[in-house]
Design a protein around this motif. Structure first.
Motif, PDB file in Angstrom:
ATOM      1  N   ASP A   1       0.607   5.448   1.010  1.00  0.00           N
ATOM      2  CA  ASP A   1      -0.100   6.338   1.808  1.00  0.00           C
ATOM      3  C   ASP A   1       0.682   7.361   1.868  1.00  0.00           C
ATOM      4  O   ASP A   1       1.575   7.437   2.817  1.00  0.00           O
ATOM      5  CB  ASP A   1      -0.805   5.894   3.056  1.00  0.00           C
ATOM      6  CG  ASP A   1      -1.826   7.025   3.579  1.00  0.00           C
ATOM      7  OD1 ASP A   1      -2.157   8.092   2.914  1.00  0.00           O
ATOM      8  OD2 ASP A   1      -2.087   6.553   4.998  1.00  0.00           O
ATOM      9  N   ARG A   2       0.441   8.571   1.017  1.00  0.00           N
ATOM     10  CA  ARG A   2       1.283  10.063   1.552  1.00  0.00           C
ATOM     11  C   ARG A   2       2.640   9.717   1.475  1.00  0.00           C
ATOM     12  O   ARG A   2       3.564  10.377   2.241  1.00  0.00           O
ATOM     13  CB  ARG A   2       0.802  10.804   2.665  1.00  0.00           C
ATOM     14  CG  ARG A   2      -0.763  11.327   2.074  1.00  0.00           C
ATOM     15  CD  ARG A   2      -1.051  11.891   3.486  1.00  0.00           C
ATOM     16  NE  ARG A   2      -1.293  10.765   4.368  1.00  0.00           N
ATOM     17  CZ  ARG A   2      -1.938  10.881   5.493  1.00  0.00           C
ATOM     18  NH1 ARG A   2      -2.508  12.063   5.702  1.00  0.00           N
ATOM     19  NH2 ARG A   2      -2.251   9.776   6.224  1.00  0.00           N
TER      20      ARG A   2
ATOM     21  N   SER B   1       0.997  -1.270  -0.036  1.00  0.00           N
ATOM     22  CA  SER B   1      -0.045   0.089   0.135  1.00  0.00           C
ATOM     23  C   SER B   1       0.915   1.331   0.033  1.00  0.00           C
ATOM     24  O   SER B   1       1.975   1.112   0.367  1.00  0.00           O
ATOM     25  CB  SER B   1      -0.949   0.005   1.420  1.00  0.00           C
ATOM     26  OG  SER B   1      -0.159   0.099   2.551  1.00  0.00           O
TER      27      SER B   1
ATOM     28  N   ASP C   1      -1.615   5.995  -4.522  1.00  0.00           N
ATOM     29  CA  ASP C   1      -1.876   6.540  -3.351  1.00  0.00           C
ATOM     30  C   ASP C   1      -3.214   6.780  -2.702  1.00  0.00           C
ATOM     31  O   ASP C   1      -3.604   7.673  -2.619  1.00  0.00           O
ATOM     32  CB  ASP C   1      -0.913   7.943  -3.373  1.00  0.00           C
ATOM     33  CG  ASP C   1      -0.880   8.710  -2.022  1.00  0.00           C
ATOM     34  OD1 ASP C   1      -1.085   7.935  -1.182  1.00  0.00           O
ATOM     35  OD2 ASP C   1      -0.580   9.790  -2.037  1.00  0.00           O
ATOM     36  N   THR C   2      -3.848   5.509  -2.325  1.00  0.00           N
ATOM     37  CA  THR C   2      -5.050   5.626  -1.708  1.00  0.00           C
ATOM     38  C   THR C   2      -5.050   5.169  -0.367  1.00  0.00           C
ATOM     39  O   THR C   2      -5.988   4.898   0.028  1.00  0.00           O
ATOM     40  CB  THR C   2      -5.788   4.648  -2.713  1.00  0.00           C
ATOM     41  OG1 THR C   2      -5.127   3.510  -2.747  1.00  0.00           O
ATOM     42  CG2 THR C   2      -6.199   5.080  -4.206  1.00  0.00           C
ATOM     43  N   GLY C   3      -3.885   4.273  -0.101  1.00  0.00           N
ATOM     44  CA  GLY C   3      -3.944   3.723   1.170  1.00  0.00           C
ATOM     45  C   GLY C   3      -4.295   2.255   1.140  1.00  0.00           C
ATOM     46  O   GLY C   3      -4.207   1.523   2.107  1.00  0.00           O
TER      47      GLY C   3
END
Length: 164
Positions: free
Chosen positions: A51-52, A49, A157-159
């Motif tokens: 995420d930012r 995953s 980049d969705t988590g």
């Protein structure tokens, strides 16, 4: 750019065989070698995953057999550069701006290895990144099915976790 590498328990065979920052050098014991010897079938499954700019990766190596593998090394290559400082688990080392290698440990014939878990930071926060996985050292076994130990995963980049 100078990359600092801290090696803790990296596959000795891969280092001795000439694995360097540019990739693989030499011929013995590397994935895809068609010389005689025991045959195994390495594969990697897991989830990743983004995420930012933070990556969470879990990879589980598997050997579909028919022979055991004493140890192997998987290369993880990112399409975006990693942040300068990374905290890597034992058995993993950074070998370039976008590349980390990790040892799998011993893999029994038709067996599952220990999960490799990494939490990495990218330089910046890209909206997407690709991860290329592949065996770079396999302890001298012959792997005739290279399709399942080389993968490319697109991670947005969705988590959310992307499974492979």
């Amino acid at each position: 750019m100078r990359v600092r590498v801290r090696v803790r328990g990296l596959v000795a065979g891969a280092v001795a065989a000439g694995l360097g920052a540019a990739g693989v050098v030499g011929s013995g014991g590397f994935a895809g070698a068609d010389a005689g010897g025991p045959e195994a079938d390495l594969a990697y499954h897991g989830a990743v995953s983004l995420d930012r700019g933070r990556i969470d990766l879990r990879v589980t190596p598997r050997n579909h057999g028919p022979s055991a593998v004493d140890d192997a090394t998987v290369r993880l290559t990112w399409s975006a550069p990693l942040a300068a400082r990374q905290q890597l688990p034992d058995g993993c080392a950074r070998v370039g701006a976008r590349v980390v290698v990790c040892r799998t440990g011993a893999l029994a014939a038709d067996g599952v290895g220990e999960q490799i878990g990494l939490r990495l930071r990218l330089r910046g926060a890209p909206s997407e990144v690709t991860l290329d996985l592949g065996t770079v050292w396999n302890g001298g076994v012959v792997d005739r099915n290279r399709g399942n130990d080389r993968q490319r995963v697109l991670v947005l980049d969705t988590g959310d976790a992307y499974y492979f």
